[in-house]
Scaffold this motif. Structure first.
Motif, mmCIF file in Angstrom:
data_model
loop_
_atom_site.group_PDB
_atom_site.id
_atom_site.type_symbol
_atom_site.label_atom_id
_atom_site.label_comp_id
_atom_site.label_asym_id
_atom_site.label_seq_id
_atom_site.Cartn_x
_atom_site.Cartn_y
_atom_site.Cartn_z
ATOM 1 N N PHE A 3 0.842 -1.190 0.000
ATOM 2 C CA PHE A 3 0.000 0.000 0.000
ATOM 3 C C PHE A 3 0.881 1.245 0.000
ATOM 4 O O PHE A 3 1.911 1.286 0.678
ATOM 5 C CB PHE A 3 -0.897 0.054 1.235
ATOM 6 N N VAL A 4 0.459 2.250 -0.741
ATOM 7 C CA VAL A 4 1.061 3.576 -0.639
ATOM 8 C C VAL A 4 0.049 4.479 0.049
ATOM 9 O O VAL A 4 -1.132 4.496 -0.318
ATOM 10 C CB VAL A 4 1.452 4.142 -2.007
ATOM 11 N N VAL A 5 0.511 5.219 1.049
ATOM 12 C CA VAL A 5 -0.388 5.998 1.908
ATOM 13 C C VAL A 5 -0.112 7.488 1.745
ATOM 14 O O VAL A 5 1.038 7.939 1.864
ATOM 15 C CB VAL A 5 -0.220 5.588 3.391
ATOM 16 N N ASN A 6 -1.160 8.236 1.488
ATOM 17 C CA ASN A 6 -1.061 9.686 1.373
ATOM 18 C C ASN A 6 -1.415 10.308 2.715
ATOM 19 O O ASN A 6 -2.568 10.269 3.148
ATOM 20 C CB ASN A 6 -2.022 10.191 0.287
ATOM 21 N N ALA A 7 -0.415 10.881 3.404
ATOM 22 C CA ALA A 7 -0.645 11.442 4.742
ATOM 23 C C ALA A 7 0.156 12.724 4.953
ATOM 24 O O ALA A 7 0.514 13.058 6.078
ATOM 25 C CB ALA A 7 -0.282 10.409 5.802
ATOM 26 N N THR A 8 0.432 13.454 3.899
ATOM 27 C CA THR A 8 1.295 14.630 3.999
ATOM 28 C C THR A 8 0.660 15.787 4.761
ATOM 29 O O THR A 8 1.361 16.669 5.243
ATOM 30 C CB THR A 8 1.685 15.118 2.590
ATOM 31 N N ALA A 9 -0.678 15.793 4.866
ATOM 32 C CA ALA A 9 -1.369 16.892 5.548
ATOM 33 C C ALA A 9 -1.644 16.590 7.017
ATOM 34 O O ALA A 9 -2.161 17.446 7.735
ATOM 35 C CB ALA A 9 -2.680 17.214 4.829
ATOM 36 N N LEU A 10 -1.292 15.402 7.480
ATOM 37 C CA LEU A 10 -1.560 15.005 8.868
ATOM 38 C C LEU A 10 -0.375 15.429 9.732
ATOM 39 O O LEU A 10 0.567 14.664 9.952
ATOM 40 C CB LEU A 10 -1.800 13.493 8.959
ATOM 41 N N ARG A 11 -0.433 16.656 10.236
ATOM 42 C CA ARG A 11 0.730 17.240 10.891
ATOM 43 C C ARG A 11 0.498 17.613 12.351
ATOM 44 O O ARG A 11 1.462 17.687 13.125
ATOM 45 C CB ARG A 11 1.177 18.483 10.112
ATOM 46 N N THR A 12 -0.746 17.886 12.745
ATOM 47 C CA THR A 12 -1.023 18.347 14.104
ATOM 48 C C THR A 12 -2.332 17.755 14.616
ATOM 49 O O THR A 12 -3.140 17.222 13.853
ATOM 50 C CB THR A 12 -1.132 19.885 14.158
ATOM 51 N N SER A 13 -2.538 17.863 15.914
ATOM 52 C CA SER A 13 -3.808 17.569 16.583
ATOM 53 C C SER A 13 -4.355 16.189 16.221
ATOM 54 O O SER A 13 -3.613 15.224 16.142
ATOM 55 C CB SER A 13 -4.837 18.658 16.250
ATOM 56 N N GLY A 14 -5.688 16.137 15.979
ATOM 57 C CA GLY A 14 -6.336 14.870 15.728
ATOM 58 C C GLY A 14 -5.848 14.186 14.468
ATOM 59 O O GLY A 14 -5.785 12.949 14.401
ATOM 60 N N ALA A 15 -5.497 14.973 13.458
ATOM 61 C CA ALA A 15 -4.991 14.392 12.216
ATOM 62 C C ALA A 15 -3.686 13.635 12.454
ATOM 63 O O ALA A 15 -3.485 12.530 11.934
ATOM 64 C CB ALA A 15 -4.779 15.492 11.172
#
Length: 202
Positions: A3-15
């Motif tokens: 799997f390739v996972v796109n998570a570049t915007a998950l930087r703070t808090s709940g994300a």
């Protein structure tokens, strides 16, 4: 599977919590994960089946360019076969692969009205009016969604006519649901979701 996972915007808090939980669950599976993350997030890479690829933090326009073009280019440059793409940050991406979307931004589906004239509400106004386009920009027949509540599932299916069999609930107060990679089967006792044989997390 890989799997390739796109998570570049998950930087703070709940994300960021979602990202850390995902990595924790993924480390216990037999699948391989290549996860694209922002380079300003400090993460520990402890498992051999997880590879973290760091990219520069992105503003709104940078993220649009990433989702529409650069992410697919990065996947092709890996030089390995990929089975599915997982997006942990709400939006579909421009790839020729089956996608699994973790949709946790509910503002576009709400009935709340935000004022464009209010400084405090302007960003919320943009989410309300335009974010829906990016969520579904690259929607295909084999795209699956995970959401956090029954309300979100109902709104998603009602406002977009997506078949409810393609939408699954992942309660935010537990570790991310588990799934296999073929046919979805609900396990109501454990409040998790599975797909066929080797387990991997959403």
């Amino acid at each position: 599977m890989r799997f390739v996972v796109n998570a570049t915007a998950l930087r703070t808090s709940g994300a960021l919590t979602i990202l850390k939980q995902f990595i924790n669950r993924a480390s216990y599976t037999k699948h391989d994960y290549i996860i694209f993350v922002s380079n300003d997030v400090k993460l520990e890479q402890k498992s051999k089946n997880i590879t973290l690829k760091e990219v520069a933090p992105k503003n709104w326009f940078g993220r649009i360019f990433w989702d529409f073009y650069a992410f697919n280019k990065e996947i092709l440059s890996l030089g390995v076969s990929v089975d599915k793409v997982i997006s942990l940050q709400n939006t579909t991406v421009n790839v020729n692969l089956p996608q699994i979307i973790y949709l946790h931004q509910s503002i576009p589906f709400s009935n709340i009205k935000f004022s464009i004239k209010s400084y405090c509400e302007f960003k919320l106004f943009l989410y309300k009016k335009f974010y829906m386009f990016f969520i579904f920009a690259f929607l295909k027949d084999d795209t699956k969604f995970f959401v956090q509540t029954n309300w979100m599932k109902n709104e998603l299916c009602t406002k977009t006519r997506i078949n409810e069999e393609k939408v699954f609930i992942a309660n935010p107060d537990i570790l991310l649901p588990q799934f296999y990679c073929e046919n979805f089967v609900s396990d109501s006792n454990k409040k998790k979701i599975y797909i066929s044989s080797d387990i991997s997390p959403l």
